[in-house]
Design a protein around this motif. Structure first.
Motif, mmCIF file in Angstrom:
data_model
loop_
_atom_site.group_PDB
_atom_site.id
_atom_site.type_symbol
_atom_site.label_atom_id
_atom_site.label_comp_id
_atom_site.label_asym_id
_atom_site.label_seq_id
_atom_site.Cartn_x
_atom_site.Cartn_y
_atom_site.Cartn_z
ATOM 1 N N LEU C 91 0.306 -1.762 0.074
ATOM 2 C CA LEU C 91 -0.559 -0.041 0.043
ATOM 3 C C LEU C 91 0.836 0.785 -0.385
ATOM 4 N N TYR C 94 2.643 1.600 -3.330
ATOM 5 C CA TYR C 94 1.676 2.028 -4.170
ATOM 6 C C TYR C 94 2.089 3.873 -4.518
ATOM 7 N N ALA C 95 1.743 4.495 -3.056
ATOM 8 C CA ALA C 95 1.165 5.822 -2.869
ATOM 9 C C ALA C 95 2.630 6.760 -3.659
ATOM 10 N N PHE C 96 4.223 5.873 -2.657
ATOM 11 C CA PHE C 96 5.511 6.458 -3.261
ATOM 12 C C PHE C 96 5.389 6.849 -4.904
ATOM 13 N N ARG C 98 2.828 5.824 -6.655
ATOM 14 C CA ARG C 98 1.985 6.401 -7.852
ATOM 15 C C ARG C 98 1.302 7.550 -7.482
ATOM 16 N N MET C 99 1.800 8.094 -6.890
ATOM 17 C CA MET C 99 0.799 9.149 -6.419
ATOM 18 C C MET C 99 1.666 10.436 -5.541
ATOM 19 N N ARG C 100 0.274 11.420 -6.602
ATOM 20 C CA ARG C 100 1.355 12.469 -6.025
ATOM 21 C C ARG C 100 0.369 13.228 -5.076
ATOM 22 N N GLN C 165 3.477 2.958 -16.778
ATOM 23 C CA GLN C 165 2.743 4.017 -16.643
ATOM 24 C C GLN C 165 1.462 3.316 -17.446
ATOM 25 N N GLU C 166 1.455 3.264 -18.805
ATOM 26 C CA GLU C 166 0.734 3.299 -19.757
ATOM 27 C C GLU C 166 -0.489 1.810 -18.927
ATOM 28 N N ARG C 172 -7.118 3.648 -15.595
ATOM 29 C CA ARG C 172 -7.619 4.847 -15.167
ATOM 30 C C ARG C 172 -9.323 5.355 -15.951
ATOM 31 N N HIS C 178 -7.811 4.424 -7.965
ATOM 32 C CA HIS C 178 -6.094 4.101 -6.965
ATOM 33 C C HIS C 178 -6.712 2.647 -6.085
ATOM 34 N N TRP C 179 -7.801 2.728 -5.894
ATOM 35 C CA TRP C 179 -7.467 1.282 -4.721
ATOM 36 C C TRP C 179 -7.492 -0.049 -6.224
ATOM 37 N N TYR C 182 -4.483 -0.213 -7.789
ATOM 38 C CA TYR C 182 -3.545 -0.781 -6.812
ATOM 39 C C TYR C 182 -3.712 -2.649 -6.741
#
Lengths: 437, 301, 276
Positions: C91, C94-96, C98-100, C165-166, C172, C178-179, C182
């Motif tokens: 978890l 993933y945040a580190f 893929r998330m900003r 990322q694609e 998306r 996000h969940w 992931y």
């Protein structure tokens, strides 16, 4: 009570770690039914001791079917540290074994139940015990422990070696000089390889081992108020010097290397490599059936310790104690009365390992068993006249460790006795003057 | 930074908080708080059964006194250095040699890789018991073997001079497979083009190793070195299981000393101070590694 | 040239075999010793092999200490810790990856810095914490402190960064949040990394010693390593045969697991070396 606290924690933890903690919850054992009691008993017993204790407990459980006893066996080397952790964590056992010299340290920290009220209420026959044993069960005037059994320290000796060397058997009133003479006579190189492989006796390794000699020399370990350590007194230094001379000057005690090659004191006596050995009753079990390497049985017996200025020996008691205000205090006390009362003492006497605490049991065939060596079981009782417990207080654990280390310095590193004893006494004095914690 | 710069979305911060919360709480409560706690406890005189007493920096002062005037702590430190200095170079040299051999990719080396790895996956408690028996002076397999050549083999764990070497040998044995696998991975990361180029220049095997393998392997070497030094400083289990610090004080090492001060003598404050000093020592080693990395290690590509 | 090559190969095999034998001897010795009669140890028996096969040593080891309970405890603890670390680490990773969000780099460095703290430093305050929480002698003490792993976060983040990322962008567009990204995209693609890290986490938990030694007293709550230690404490040097049987019992589950999943084991442990 304990359960609800746990559940509260569970809820708290679950918010963060719900998944895993739920799994954990499943692993918790179900609580026992209300009328059943689970007593936890901590002991340091090895394989034989444990099976003997289990037999005794089985008899108790037959009479008290509602009592379940969970035994927590912990090896001796870690025993007291585990207990302290358990007390700190509030999960101490209901009833536990404890050597008498540890009582003060635990009692001082309010972890043990004082027994005077219970002894009085149930008329536990404490006055039928050996009177010299009672001080060992007390701290600051209150009883904290009742003995599983006790022992005096005596001299084990190998009769074959004495006979062979033409030395008379040790008997009441023999002196340090007689001891040294006997040592010199029996020490020799048996197999002729140029290395001595049979010795007189061995050097002490612990506090009780040196107290034994210091007392005989008229000295003390401490002043009666325990404030001042007397290990640097002339009597104490002379006693330890005598032992050091036995090792380094007369070569009648093995050096550590020699002892290690041959397996250490008790092992050496058991294999017929050492003529004498100073120890409590429990060594009897080790030495029964002991043989020489060629299979011949060793003929051994026990004798009173040698004396210098006075007759003296150490006594040692292994007790049971109760957790203070424990949740099962009443049931634990009941079990303790059984273990330390006449039933328990008879059982223990028959194992041959302890001296029974009751005079009556000690004088019965249960203890004075003619079928098993030693021939003179009575020696243990005879020397009780002048036996006393080690001078102990709440610092004893730390102090004993210091003594053990310093003794090692003397007998393995050849540290000068006077210097060692002086530095030891001054270290201990610093601790004693800081006061019992 | 990243090539796709997206604006910060408020909802995303919130979602990120959700993703981070479990590990954050866990690390905060069970890693950060205890570090602070270790320092706080190191300012106390506390046996955990009676109420603590604030003593300021007295425990650190005692450490200093022990280091300058005492015997115990100095011995403990020397023993720890002895263990580390005995283990690390030996283990690294042997495992590098093994990795080089494994890297020849002959038929069946996979089996060797598995065999060398056995100690790594086995509980060190079980291994310690086995080695204790093997080291037994009378009936252990090691002395049985040695007696074929010499009449008085060492007493190993019971012998003050041989106890530490015995622990070192056992520890090298235990860590061999792990280090060899790390080296092997490092070797396999070296592109074959370097070797081909060097061969064209007429380099022999030693020159290949000296001028290609060794420099290109330096990140792995440094990593293994640092990790080995750190874990050498932290050795505990085999000491606890095999000698318990005996023959005192020949195998009394730092973490064992911390453990026994804390959980045998129950001097929580002093033990915490010792632990904190260890932390600083390890920090120095780690920072040292970082600075050396910049100067010495060759990162290819 | 060819001849030199063959000599080199033979030498390689010789050295590898010699080291291999030295690796196997203790294991072989352990098994042989576990089948001896206990008296054989003290008689300086000439033979390297036992006089008969004494399986009863295993029975005795199993009954002297509750190995069944140890095994159950070890499994529960290692499984919970592994699953917990996989979950919390993936978890956070993933945040580190893929998330900003504000402070991401700083927080990541803070995570990494916790890795530098040796366990011995935190062990005393952690123990006091367990005492205050009344968690001594419970699974909580063995599991809860280890449910988060900075190391796992780091390892998995590195892996997640390598996932194109694609793939995620496509998800998306399909309306995944996000969940579900992931759960449905990243995790399935990360199986090798997850299993490799899972193996390390499991191994670490299974073999951990000093912490259970401190927080567990009750025999029925012990894990295999400290259970085996208590067997040694019980017998000392008096019964090597039973001790060896205990060591075999203790080592066996992990060895079996290792043979079944060699690839994951070796990859997992190699990973610990390369990326850190």
């Amino acid at each position: 009570m304990r359960r609800s606290v746990t559940i509260a924690r569970l809820v708290a933890a679950a918010t963060a770690f719900s998944c895993a903690v739920l799994l954990v919850g499943c692993g918790k054992p179900a609580k026992t039914q209300a009328h059943k009691v689970t007593l936890t008993l901590a002991c340091w017993e090895g394989p034989e001791g444990l099976s003997s204790l289990m037999k005794l407990l089985d008899r108790y459980k037959k009479m008290h079917p509602n009592v379940h006893i969970e035994i927590q066996q912990v090896p001796g080397s870690q025993y007291y540290q585990r207990l302290k952790i358990q007390f700190a964590a509030g999960v101490a056992p209901d009833i536990m074994q404890m050597a008498y010299d540890q009582l003060p340290s635990f009692a001082e920290r309010n972890t043990l139940e004082p027994l005077d009220r219970l002894i009085k209420r149930d008329r536990f026959p404490i006055n039928e015990m050996f009177p010299q044993l009672l001080p060992a069960l007390k701290y600051k005037g209150k009883f904290y422990g009742l003995p599983r059994g006790w022992t005096t320290f005596v001299l084990y000796y190998n009769k074959d070696m004495f006979r062979e060397a033409g030395v008379p058997f040790p008997r009441e009133g023999w002196t340090w000089d007689d001891f040294l003479y006997a040592c010199k006579k029996v020490t020799k190189d048996v197999n002729g390889d140029g290395r001595i492989d049979q010795f007189g006796c061995d050097a002490p390794t612990q506090a009780d081992g040196i107290a034994f000699w210091i007392w005989q020399n008229g000295g003390r370990m401490f002043t009666p108020d325990m404030k001042k350590c007397l290990l640097d007194s002339p009597e104490a230094i002379e006693a330890v010097q005598f032992l050091a001379d036995c090792q380094y000057k007369y070569n009648v005690f093995p050096t550590p290397e020699q002892a290690q090659d041959l397996g250490g004191g008790s092992e050496m006596f058991r294999n017929g490599r050492q003529a004498m050995f100073i120890q409590g009753r429990w060594a009897c079990l080790v030495f029964r059936g002991a043989t020489y390497p060629d299979g011949r049985k060793i003929d051994w017996d026990v004798a009173p310790p040698p004396m210098k200025k006075q007759k003296a020996t150490v006594l040692f008691a292994n007790c049971y104690v109760l957790r203070r205000n424990g949740p099962n205090l009443e049931e634990a006390w009941k079990l303790m009365k059984w273990l330390t009362g006449y039933e328990g003492q008879k059982h223990q006497a028959r194992t041959g390992r302890d001296m029974p605490s009751f005079v009556r049991v000690a004088n019965s065939p249960d203890f004075l068993d003619p079928a098993n060596p030693p021939e003179h079981d009575r020696v243990f009782l005879d020397v009780a006249k002048y036996a006393r417990p080690l001078e102990v207080d709440a610092n004893t654990g730390t102090v004993n460790e210091l003594i053990t280390n310093e003794i090692m310095q003397i007998f393995t590193a050849h540290k000068d006795v006077r210097r060692a004893m002086r530095s030891l006494a001054s270290t201990i004095n610093r601790i004693q003057q800081r006061g019992a914690k | 930074m990243t090539s796709r710069r997206k604006p910060l979305v408020r909802g995303e911060s919130l979602a990120a908080a959700g993703f981070l919360a479990p590990s954050f709480v866990g690390l905060l409560v069970f890693a950060i708080v205890p570090i602070i706690g270790a320092f706080v406890v190191s300012l106390l005189d506390w046996d955990i059964l009676t109420p603590p007493r604030y003593v300021g920096l007295a425990n650190y002062a005692e450490i200093w006194r022990e280091l300058t005037h005492g015997e115990t702590l100095r011995t403990v430190l020397l023993n720890t250095i002895y263990f580390t200095a005995g283990t690390v170079p030996l283990a690294m040299a042997i495992s590098l040699a093994i990795a080089l051999l494994l890297n020849r990719r002959l038929w069946g080396v996979g089996a060797f890789r598995v065999i060398y790895f056995l100690p790594t996956v086995t509980s060190i408690v079980a291994l310690s018991i086995v080695w204790r028996l093997m080291y037994n002076p009378d009936y252990g397999i090691i002395n049985r073997f040695l007696r074929l050549f010499i009449s008085h083999p060492p007493g190993w764990l019971a012998d003050p001079n041989w106890a530490m070497p015995a622990i070192i040998i056992m520890s090298v044995w235990t860590g061999l497979g792990y280090n060899a696998i790390l080296y092997l991975a490092g070797l396999q990361g070296i592109s074959s083009t370097y070797y081909e180029a060097a061969k064209i220049d007429g380099a022999n095997a030693w020159q290949l190793f000296r001028h290609v393998t060794w420099p290109l392997l330096s990140p792995t070497t440094l990593f293994i070195f640092t990790m080995s030094v750190i874990s050498g400083f932290q050795v505990f289990t085999q000491i606890y299981m095999m000698t318990a610090g005996k023959p005192t004080p020949q195998t009394m090492v730092y973490v064992y000393h911390v453990y026994s001060e804390a959980f045998t003598s129950f001097r929580m404050g002093y033990a915490s101070a010792l632990a904190f000093v260890l932390f600083l020592l390890i920090l120095v080693v780690t920072l040292g590694q970082l600075s050396i990395t910049k100067r010495w290690v060759y990162y290819g590509g | 040239m060819k001849r030199r090559r063959i000599i080199g190969d033979i030498a390689t095999y010789a050295v590898l075999s010699a080291v291999g034998i030295s690796m196997l001897v203790p294991f072989g010795w352990m098994i042989v010793a576990s089948l001896r009669d206990k008296s054989e140890f003290f008689t300086q028996a000439r033979s390297l092999f036992p006089s008969g096969i004494h399986w009863d040593n295993y029975v005795q080891a199993w009954t002297t200490v509750p190995f069944g309970a140890f095994f159950k405890n070890s499994v529960i603890v290692a499984v919970c810790v592994t699953l917990g670390q996989l979950l919390t680490s993936s978890l956070a990773a993933y945040a580190f990856a893929r998330m900003r969000f504000r402070g991401r780099e700083a927080l990541f460095i803070a995570y990494l810095s916790t890795m530098m703290v040796p366990t011995q430093v935190t062990m005393i305050p952690l123990f006091i914490m367990m005492v205050k929480l009344r968690w001594v002698d419970s699974y909580y003490a063995l599991i809860v402190p280890f449910l988060a792993s900075a190391y796992g976060c780091f390892l998995l983040r590195q892996f997640f960064l390598t996932i194109p990322q694609e793939l995620e962008d496509a998800a998306r567009i399909d309306g995944c949040g996000h969940w579900s990204t992931y759960w449905r995209i990243i995790l399935p693609l990360s199986k090798p990394a997850l299993s490799a890290f899972g193996v390390i986490a499991f191994l670490g938990s299974w073999n951990s010693f000093i912490w259970p030694l401190i927080v567990i007293n009750r025999p029925t709550m012990k894990t295999i390593p400290i259970g085996l230690q208590s067997l040694q404490g019980f017998y000392g040097d008096a019964n090597w045969a039973v001790l060896m049987a205990g060591a075999v019992i203790a080592a066996l589950p992990m060895l079996v697991l290792f043979f079944l999943a060699q690839k994951q084991f070796i990859e997992g442990i190699t990973l610990t070396g390369l990326k850190a």
